[in-house]
Design an enzyme around this catalytic site. Structure first.
Site, PDB file in Angstrom:
ATOM      1  N   GLU A 126       0.813  -1.216   0.000  1.00 45.87           N
ATOM      2  CA  GLU A 126       0.000   0.000   0.000  1.00 45.87           C
ATOM      3  C   GLU A 126       0.845   1.264   0.000  1.00 45.87           C
ATOM      4  OE1 GLU A 126      -2.753  -0.238  -1.044  1.00 45.87           O
ATOM      5  OE2 GLU A 126      -4.318  -0.538   0.433  1.00 45.87           O
ATOM      6  N   THR A 181      -4.942   8.185  -3.346  1.00 41.64           N
ATOM      7  CA  THR A 181      -5.127   7.935  -1.908  1.00 41.64           C
ATOM      8  C   THR A 181      -4.268   8.894  -1.088  1.00 41.64           C
ATOM      9  OG1 THR A 181      -5.669   5.648  -2.359  1.00 41.64           O
ATOM     10  CG2 THR A 181      -5.069   6.164  -0.108  1.00 41.64           C
TER      11      THR A 181
HETATM   12  N1  HSE Z   1      -8.531   4.006   4.869  1.00 41.46           N
HETATM   13  C1  HSE Z   1      -7.965   4.419   3.626  1.00 41.46           C
HETATM   14  C2  HSE Z   1      -8.326   5.855   3.359  1.00 41.46           C
HETATM   15  C3  HSE Z   1      -8.502   3.551   2.528  1.00 41.46           C
HETATM   16  O1  HSE Z   1      -9.503   6.194   3.495  1.00 41.46           O
HETATM   17  O2  HSE Z   1      -7.436   6.650   3.058  1.00 41.46           O
HETATM   18  C4  HSE Z   1      -7.978   3.869   1.179  1.00 41.46           C
HETATM   19  O3  HSE Z   1      -8.559   2.980   0.248  1.00 41.46           O
END
Ligand code: HSE
Length: 306
Positions: A126, A181
């Site tokens: 990630e 993200t």
């Molecule tokens: N929890 C993470 C965010 C998930 O919301 O940034 C990203 O897919």
């Protein structure tokens, strides 16, 4: 020992409203497939899809590299990736490839890793897309069903979702930044009101109760996030209308899927899911935005359990 392993991992939705970085749910909307083959050459990525082919920049490549280092595996590995999960739309695309890679590596070298270790290795992938490690999507993609991620130390709790739980996902046709993200994590407030934290905590706790009791209505009702959703919604054209329309059409709860821009509505199998999907599309249309909708259920994980 096999010289080639193929693993398929599902898309996932993270956060589910109040559970930022903690809750994840595997969804049977899309799947990535990763094939690992032992070779004599250096480790490399093979793909026809629009993802980085430098192993150090590719989520699956990062996982494989990290596992090779950790287990002292010197030979090369060919990492073939077939993307099914749309990249950059909040459906856990990077996580699906990372999860499939971790599970495939474990099988290829017969490591017998436990679930938390598989999630930990998958989480390393990630970093390539989010800039930081978060385990909510990878945990769901590896294990399937609904997951709760505890960190320090990493410990994932998996709960089987209610059999009648359904989701309508609307994916807007907009261009998203390359490191979406990372960008959408940048808008999250650094400080929050104590009362907001209490509110989110109460809804997160209620959601867990909903999954434990197999109560889709309680799950839907708990999707209330007063911290992250308000900070991110400006990045999604027509979000307020999409949400309002879905609720009017019978959805039990609506929120941003992961870091967006997809919007996810929760419901059960008695609802008119096509009506909810259409209502969501119409919401996007009010902001001159086209969208694709998909009706789905919770999925099994890459390791094959729900
Ligand atoms: N929890 C993470 C965010 C998930 O919301 O940034 C990203 O897919």
């Amino acid at each position: 020992m096999a010289s080639r392993v193929i693993v398929r991992a599902p898309s996932s939705t993270a956060n589910l409203g109040p559970g930022f970085d903690v809750f994840g749910l595997a969804v049977d909307a899309f799947y990535d497939t990763v094939t690992l083959t032992k070779t004599r050459d250096a480790t490399r990525i093979i793909t026809d899809d629009d993802v980085p082919t430098d192993p150090k920049k590719n989520t699956a490549g990062l996982v494989v590299k990290k596992m090779q280092r950790k287990f002292g595996i010197d030979g090369g590995i060919r990492v073939s990736i077939r993307k099914g999960v749309p990249v950059g739309f909040g459906m856990g695309s990077s996580a699906a490839s990372a999860a499939a890679a971790a599970v495939a590596f474990d099988r290829l070298f017969e490591l017998g890793l436990d679930e938390n270790s598989l999630v930990e290795f998958a989480g390393a992938g990630e970093e390539a897309s989010a800039g930081t490690i978060h385990y909510d999507n990878v945990a769901a993609s590896v294990l399937g069903g609904f997951v709760i991620v505890r960190t320090r130390p990493l410990d994932v709790i998996r709960i089987r979702p209610p059999a009648d739980l359904r989701m309508c996902i609307a994916i807007p046709t907009i261009s998203v930044p390359k490191k979406k993200t990372e960008v959408s994590r940048g808008v999250i407030p650094k400080k929050i009101r104590f009362t907001d934290s209490v509110l989110n905590l109460s809804n997160a706790a209620t959601m867990v109760a909903g999954f434990m009791r197999k109560d889709s209505h309680l799950i839907g009702d708990a999707i209330r996030d007063v911290i992250v959703e308000p900070a991110r919604q400006h990045m999604i054209p027509g979000f307020a209308k999409v949400k309002q329309n879905a609720i009017k059409a019978g959805a039990l709860g609506v929120t941003i899927s992961g870091a967006g821009p997809s919007v996810i509505a929760f419901s059960d199998n008695t609802a008119d899911l096509k009506k909810i999907s259409l209502a969501m599309s119409k919401g996007f249309a009010t902001a001159d935005t086209k969208s694709q909708t998909i009706i789905c259920k919770p999925s099994r994980g890459a390791v094959g359990r729900l």
